[in-house]
Write an enzyme that holds these catalytic residues in place. Structure first.
Site, short mmCIF file in Angstrom:
data_model
loop_
_atom_site.label_atom_id
_atom_site.label_comp_id
_atom_site.label_asym_id
_atom_site.label_seq_id
_atom_site.Cartn_x
_atom_site.Cartn_y
_atom_site.Cartn_z
N ASP A 55 44.27 33.51 30.03
CA ASP A 55 44.75 34.47 30.86
C ASP A 55 45.38 34.27 32.27
O ASP A 55 45.25 35.09 32.84
CB ASP A 55 43.19 35.53 31.35
CG ASP A 55 43.81 36.86 31.52
OD1 ASP A 55 44.72 37.68 31.55
OD2 ASP A 55 42.57 37.41 32.87
N GLY A 72 39.80 42.31 47.23
CA GLY A 72 40.27 42.59 46.45
C GLY A 72 39.53 43.47 44.96
O GLY A 72 37.77 43.07 44.95
#
Length: 647
Positions: free
Chosen positions: A456, A338
């Site tokens: 996050d 990714g």
């Protein structure tokens, strides 16, 4: 040879508690014994000069690596006897799969993982230090000592004829001479040797600059000084301190030269003020990046005290770039897992067959540097089954790499936002994922050594192992709270649109309740199969949160649930309970949100905590963009910084 230390006793023995112990009569024990015997037999042979040797044994499931180093001033007989004694001692007293022992004349190390040519600083302070008497003129003694050791460190690292070993002396008073010795293992580069010595000398100065002697030992370097000759003086190297009595450069000349230099420097600074102010932003970033790279080039792991000070602790394994390239097939596209705003993630395989995920951070990203430092220094010691473990790191030039345990089922967003993959999991699997995320946050907030705010939390930062257990990852934005600290404020807002709590997005205030908000968003996304970010493009409502709340107050909450989940769960009560928990977690006022212990109790159906009706959640949390841009285009992974713009 003159020495107050006992030649028969080790200076320091380190049996690493970070790694498992090997079993008696196991293959590892047999291979270890062969490695230690090999070190004793070959330390004085086949090497020019002798006194340093690496060896290893490879079995089907496990490898053993060994290394021995003798002090550069001892003869072959003393060297071999020392390594033999050290090998027997460490084999007898350690059963860890990673250990090291230091004697006065040698050191021996073994490990299940390959460590050759890798520099990891782990300074140890032998008890010998506290036995040394204090000096009288401590300030001047420290100045002279630092001068001597710094000069010798350059000799050790960069004079190839020294073979990374140097000794020297300097006259302190008419009756006192300081003797110094420095050494590095010969498998590291001169730059790594200098970095290691700088770190060791910093600790030596802190612990012993007021004493008549001191020692700091580490895996790749050792430093020592005494007020007597404790080594074989082969070079008779005598240094002269620049400001010692009788030196040609008089003190008054130094004062005049210093004042003149300051005056000239002031004029230069004044004439360059306008120029420097125009480049202030760029140069500050460049200096900060350079300083950070210099700091990380010295791999010292730290932890935080109650007062917020950094102190050294155990290390995280360091991997050189060559080994990481080999593990990832030179970052082959076929191994790419990714890509995000901070860099690309690759699948890799270490020499022992262990699979890892390698995050190759963007070379020019200052955010990437901050994230890199944060994960290496602050988060490396976290251990929990619902947190992804950071297993190593590497830095070379502009390359900054983080190695994590490999998660074969990728991230949560890979499943919940794809209808085909989503159907592969039933409600029980999703409920276990929700519980796993909650337990990971509970560990961060209350059960780890420090209160940690992730900042996050989002589906792409929740990874899934082979059993589909949830593991929270990416701690680059995380912050540690001191004891009794509940909130903090920052002018540099970082996070992902759609998951940031309103008080953080709009005011920079964050706390454990900020993570609770992100957890609530993920919970509602899992139940609905819809993303919160970008939900305003649908015809339902402005945000996923407002849509869930509207259906709840209208008594139509089942319309919010993905039909596949209802089919896989015979009792709708649990799903409705999770919707209510999610709505409570995304309340606009942080005080109205539950804590993670309460969330876990609610998920387990505890009757001791009441489920109150949720208030209207925070619908719009603003949009965060870089301060130098006027657009609101998100970055590739939604990570952005700086100013808050109105909607």
């Amino acid at each position: 040879m003159l020495s107050s230390l006992s030649n028969g006793d080790p200076l320091f023995t380190f049996c690493s508690p970070e790694y498992r112990n090997y079993n008696p009569n196991s293959q590892f024990e047999a291979d270890l014994k062969n490695v230690l015997d090999d070190l004793s037999s070959n330390i004085t042979r086949n090497i020019s000069p002798p006194g340093f040797y690496n060896t290893s044994r490879d079995s089907q499931d496990q490898s053993v690596y060994g290394q021995a180093l003798c002090r550069g001033d001892v003869n072959s007989t003393v060297c071999q006897k020392c390594v033999e004694d050290a090998s027997q001692d460490i084999f007898r007293n350690c059963n860890s799969t990673d250990a090291m022992i230091w004697y006065e004349y040698c050191q021996v190390r073994y490990s299940f993982q390959m460590f050759f040519s890798m520099m990891v600083y782990t300074g140890k302070l032998p008890t010998h230090n506290v036995q040394e008497k204090k000096v009288s003129d401590q300030i001047r003694f420290s100045e002279v000592l630092v001068y001597l050791m710094n000069e010798l460190s350059n000799e050790t690292a960069f004079n190839s004829s020294k073979h990374m070993f140097a000794t020297g002396r300097i006259i302190f008073t008419t009756k006192e001479t300081i003797y110094g010795l420095l050494q590095c293992t010969r498998d590291i580069s001169p730059e790594f040797c200098k970095n290691c010595l700088d770190s060791a000398l910093g600790e030596l100065n802190a612990c012993c600059s007021f004493r008549q002697g001191g020692i700091v030992v580490s895996r790749n370097c050792n430093v020592r000084f005494e007020l007597y000759q404790f080594y074989n003086d082969t070079s008779n190297s005598l240094l002269t301190y620049p400001f010692s009595k009788g030196h040609k450069l008089k003190i008054w000349k130094v004062v005049v030269a210093t004042c003149t230099s300051i005056l000239v420097l002031t004029i230069i600074i004044g004439s360059c003020t306008v120029y420097l102010s125009r480049r202030k932003e760029t140069e500050r970033d460049d200096r900060s990046e350079h300083a950070l790279l210099q700091e990380l080039a010295r791999p010292v792991a730290v932890t935080i005290t109650r007062e917020g000070n950094l102190v050294t602790s155990e290390e995280l394994p360091f991997f050189d770039l060559t080994a990481i390239r080999a593990a990832t097939g030179d970052f082959a596209d076929s191994n790419k897992l990714g890509q995000g705003g901070f860099g690309t993630v690759y699948k890799g395989e270490l020499p022992n067959g262990k699979e890892v995920a390698v995050k190759r951070l963007s070379r020019k990203s200052w955010q990437g540097l901050e994230e890199f430092k944060n994960e290496v220094i602050l988060i490396a010691k976290l251990q929990h089954r619902n947190l992804v473990r950071l297993v190593g790191w590497g830095i070379e030039g502009e390359e900054k790499l983080l190695l994590y345990e490999f998660m074969p089922n990728r991230s949560l967003d890979f499943f919940i936002f794809d209808s085909e993959r989503r159907s592969q999991l039933n409600w029980e699997a999703y409920h276990n994922i929700i519980s796993g995320i909650a337990k990971g946050l509970l560990y961060l907030h209350e059960d780890s050594r420090h209160k940690i705010i992730h900042r996050d939390l989002k589906p792409s930062n929740v990874l899934l192992d082979h059993d589909m257990a949830a593991k929270i990852s990416d701690f680059g934005m995380a912050r540690i709270f001191c004891e009794n600290q509940n909130t903090a404020n920052t002018k540099r807002v970082v996070g992902t649109y759609g998951y940031m709590a309103p008080e953080y997005a709009m005011g920079g205030v964050f706390s454990v309740k900020s993570d609770v908000f992100g957890f609530g968003v993920i919970l509602l996304e899992i139940i609905s199969g819809k993303k919160n970010s970008g939900f305003y493009l649908t015809e339902h409502a402005q945000t996923l949160l407002s849509y869930a709340w509207r259906l709840w107050i209208e008594g139509k909450e089942l319309e919010f649930v993905d039909p596949l989940l209802i089919e896989s769960n015979p009792t709708q009560e649990i799903i409705l309970r999770c919707i209510l928990i999610g709505l409570q977690c995304v309340q606009e006022d942080p005080e109205d949100r539950p804590t993670m212990p309460n969330v876990i109790s609610l998920l387990q159906g505890s009757e001791s905590i009441s489920l109150s009706e949720p208030k209207q959640p925070a619908f719009a949390v603003g949009r965060v963009v870089p301060s130098h841009q006027s657009t609101t285009d998100p970055t590739l992974n939604g990570l952005t910084v700086s100013a808050i713009l109105p909607r």
